[in-house]
Design a protein around this motif. Sequence first.
Motif, mmCIF file in Angstrom:
data_model
loop_
_atom_site.group_PDB
_atom_site.id
_atom_site.type_symbol
_atom_site.label_atom_id
_atom_site.label_comp_id
_atom_site.label_asym_id
_atom_site.label_seq_id
_atom_site.Cartn_x
_atom_site.Cartn_y
_atom_site.Cartn_z
ATOM 1 N N LEU A 96 0.817 -1.207 0.000
ATOM 2 C CA LEU A 96 0.000 0.000 0.000
ATOM 3 C C LEU A 96 0.853 1.260 0.000
ATOM 4 C CD1 LEU A 96 -2.835 1.347 0.307
ATOM 5 C CD2 LEU A 96 -2.488 1.179 2.790
ATOM 6 N N LEU A 97 1.933 1.239 0.755
ATOM 7 C CA LEU A 97 2.732 2.449 0.955
ATOM 8 C C LEU A 97 3.917 2.569 0.004
ATOM 9 C CD1 LEU A 97 2.765 2.485 4.867
ATOM 10 C CD2 LEU A 97 1.444 3.967 3.347
ATOM 11 N N LEU A 98 4.316 1.459 -0.596
ATOM 12 C CA LEU A 98 5.474 1.470 -1.486
ATOM 13 C C LEU A 98 5.065 1.047 -2.894
ATOM 14 C CD1 LEU A 98 7.979 -0.405 0.867
ATOM 15 C CD2 LEU A 98 7.768 2.073 0.587
ATOM 16 N N SER A 99 5.615 1.701 -3.896
ATOM 17 C CA SER A 99 5.362 1.298 -5.277
ATOM 18 C C SER A 99 6.158 0.038 -5.595
ATOM 19 C CB SER A 99 5.784 2.416 -6.233
ATOM 20 O OG SER A 99 7.197 2.601 -6.182
ATOM 21 N N LYS A 100 5.803 -0.634 -6.687
ATOM 22 C CA LYS A 100 6.561 -1.806 -7.110
ATOM 23 C C LYS A 100 8.012 -1.412 -7.412
ATOM 24 C CE LYS A 100 3.480 -5.203 -7.174
ATOM 25 N NZ LYS A 100 3.625 -6.459 -6.418
ATOM 26 N N HIS A 101 8.191 -0.257 -8.020
ATOM 27 C CA HIS A 101 9.536 0.252 -8.308
ATOM 28 C C HIS A 101 10.346 0.365 -7.020
ATOM 29 C CE1 HIS A 101 12.630 3.355 -8.968
ATOM 30 N NE2 HIS A 101 12.586 3.036 -10.250
ATOM 31 N N ARG A 102 9.727 0.925 -5.975
ATOM 32 C CA ARG A 102 10.427 1.113 -4.714
ATOM 33 C C ARG A 102 10.675 -0.224 -4.010
ATOM 34 N NH1 ARG A 102 14.231 4.126 -2.341
ATOM 35 N NH2 ARG A 102 13.778 4.641 -0.159
ATOM 36 N N ILE A 103 9.732 -1.155 -4.106
ATOM 37 C CA ILE A 103 9.892 -2.466 -3.462
ATOM 38 C C ILE A 103 11.093 -3.204 -4.042
ATOM 39 C CG2 ILE A 103 8.871 -4.777 -3.268
ATOM 40 C CD1 ILE A 103 6.152 -3.380 -2.891
ATOM 41 N N ILE A 104 11.194 -3.259 -5.374
ATOM 42 C CA ILE A 104 12.329 -3.976 -5.972
ATOM 43 C C ILE A 104 13.625 -3.216 -5.730
ATOM 44 C CG2 ILE A 104 12.136 -2.941 -8.271
ATOM 45 C CD1 ILE A 104 12.935 -6.633 -7.551
ATOM 46 N N GLU A 105 13.561 -1.897 -5.676
ATOM 47 C CA GLU A 105 14.743 -1.094 -5.379
ATOM 48 C C GLU A 105 15.252 -1.386 -3.967
ATOM 49 O OE1 GLU A 105 15.841 3.433 -6.309
ATOM 50 O OE2 GLU A 105 14.289 3.268 -4.767
ATOM 51 N N LEU A 106 14.357 -1.387 -3.003
ATOM 52 C CA LEU A 106 14.736 -1.680 -1.625
ATOM 53 C C LEU A 106 15.248 -3.112 -1.492
ATOM 54 C CD1 LEU A 106 11.774 0.053 0.242
ATOM 55 C CD2 LEU A 106 14.184 0.692 0.451
ATOM 56 N N TYR A 107 14.539 -4.036 -2.107
ATOM 57 C CA TYR A 107 14.925 -5.445 -2.014
ATOM 58 C C TYR A 107 16.348 -5.673 -2.521
ATOM 59 C CZ TYR A 107 15.095 -10.434 -3.119
ATOM 60 O OH TYR A 107 15.474 -11.752 -3.213
ATOM 61 N N LEU A 108 16.648 -5.173 -3.704
ATOM 62 C CA LEU A 108 17.966 -5.396 -4.285
ATOM 63 C C LEU A 108 19.065 -4.667 -3.527
ATOM 64 C CD1 LEU A 108 17.172 -5.293 -8.109
ATOM 65 C CD2 LEU A 108 17.733 -7.291 -6.715
ATOM 66 N N ASN A 109 18.690 -3.698 -2.711
ATOM 67 C CA ASN A 109 19.682 -2.947 -1.947
ATOM 68 C C ASN A 109 19.948 -3.513 -0.556
ATOM 69 O OD1 ASN A 109 20.986 -0.319 -3.001
ATOM 70 N ND2 ASN A 109 18.923 -0.239 -3.859
ATOM 71 N N VAL A 110 19.023 -4.288 -0.014
ATOM 72 C CA VAL A 110 19.212 -4.768 1.360
ATOM 73 C C VAL A 110 19.424 -6.273 1.467
ATOM 74 C CG1 VAL A 110 17.814 -2.867 2.274
ATOM 75 C CG2 VAL A 110 16.744 -5.104 1.874
ATOM 76 N N VAL A 111 19.089 -7.014 0.416
ATOM 77 C CA VAL A 111 19.167 -8.466 0.505
ATOM 78 C C VAL A 111 20.611 -8.922 0.719
ATOM 79 C CG1 VAL A 111 19.450 -8.883 -1.990
ATOM 80 C CG2 VAL A 111 18.290 -10.579 -0.550
ATOM 81 N N GLU A 112 20.737 -10.017 1.447
ATOM 82 C CA GLU A 112 22.044 -10.585 1.782
ATOM 83 C C GLU A 112 22.643 -11.265 0.559
ATOM 84 O OE1 GLU A 112 23.608 -12.862 5.770
ATOM 85 O OE2 GLU A 112 21.688 -13.468 4.908
ATOM 86 N N TRP A 113 23.955 -11.009 0.306
ATOM 87 C CA TRP A 113 24.616 -11.601 -0.856
ATOM 88 C C TRP A 113 25.966 -12.206 -0.483
ATOM 89 C CZ3 TRP A 113 21.623 -8.280 -4.523
ATOM 90 C CH2 TRP A 113 21.153 -9.025 -5.625
ATOM 91 N N GLY A 114 26.062 -12.669 0.735
ATOM 92 C CA GLY A 114 27.305 -13.228 1.226
ATOM 93 C C GLY A 114 27.522 -12.764 2.652
ATOM 94 N N PRO A 115 28.467 -13.354 3.364
ATOM 95 C CA PRO A 115 28.721 -12.940 4.747
ATOM 96 C C PRO A 115 29.083 -11.458 4.840
ATOM 97 C CG PRO A 115 29.823 -15.015 4.266
ATOM 98 C CD PRO A 115 29.317 -14.489 2.959
ATOM 99 N N GLY A 116 28.190 -10.672 5.430
ATOM 100 C CA GLY A 116 28.433 -9.245 5.579
ATOM 101 C C GLY A 116 28.229 -8.426 4.329
ATOM 102 N N VAL A 117 27.762 -9.051 3.254
ATOM 103 C CA VAL A 117 27.579 -8.354 1.971
ATOM 104 C C VAL A 117 26.091 -8.147 1.738
ATOM 105 C CG1 VAL A 117 27.998 -8.422 -0.512
ATOM 106 C CG2 VAL A 117 29.661 -9.451 1.057
ATOM 107 N N TYR A 118 25.678 -6.892 1.645
ATOM 108 C CA TYR A 118 24.259 -6.573 1.515
ATOM 109 C C TYR A 118 24.018 -5.640 0.332
ATOM 110 C CZ TYR A 118 24.427 -8.332 6.280
ATOM 111 O OH TYR A 118 24.652 -9.106 7.376
ATOM 112 N N GLY A 119 23.113 -6.051 -0.523
ATOM 113 C CA GLY A 119 22.708 -5.219 -1.632
ATOM 114 C C GLY A 119 23.525 -5.425 -2.896
#
Length: 208
Positions: free
Chosen positions: A130-153
Amino acid sequence: MLSLYGLCFLSFVYLRFLPPLSTSVHVQRRIESLFTLASYTKRYTFVPLERIVPSLVHAAIAAEDTRFHHHNGIDWVELRKVLAMAWENGQFGRGASTISQQLVKNLLLTTYGSIFRKAAEFALVPMAELLLSKHRIIELYLNVVEWGPGVYGAEAAARHHYGLSAAHLSREQAARLVACLPAPRFRQPQLMHETSQTILIRMDKMGL
């Protein structure tokens, strides 16, 4: 409970406009590191979606949530398939978490699986949608998701694994990074041959 829900509401309002300084999973990993002998360094740089190569966005959608643009946070079609398979096999196998659910988990919950966490996801995802657009959701997701030990985004992942910015990844490199997401602390993109090829084929079929 209402105060916690209100705090989550305010968090999503904040995230409509500003990047998260940290997330619950970031904090979880920091706390976990205190009980291990391994050193821990957090690498996290938030970048706008325009500075992330489109192939990485497309790979994430193709691999993680093919109906991302067509559901309201919960993919009921996929969920019904998973429940049917669980009923048939007598146990749960793969999950049906959407990118929106994974974002909520990363931002506000933890990686520890339980029925309570899943219930919290279902309660908070409609608010996020409701509060976030699809553009913002995928933007946030790709920026915060874990990609290795201590590696985020995406930016930190691209630089850590390939020595490139997230804007300059090739299509194959993007697919290999996304292939790591189900187990990002244990998978290496250079070893994700079959999974990355499957993602690339799915991208082609989806016209991405």
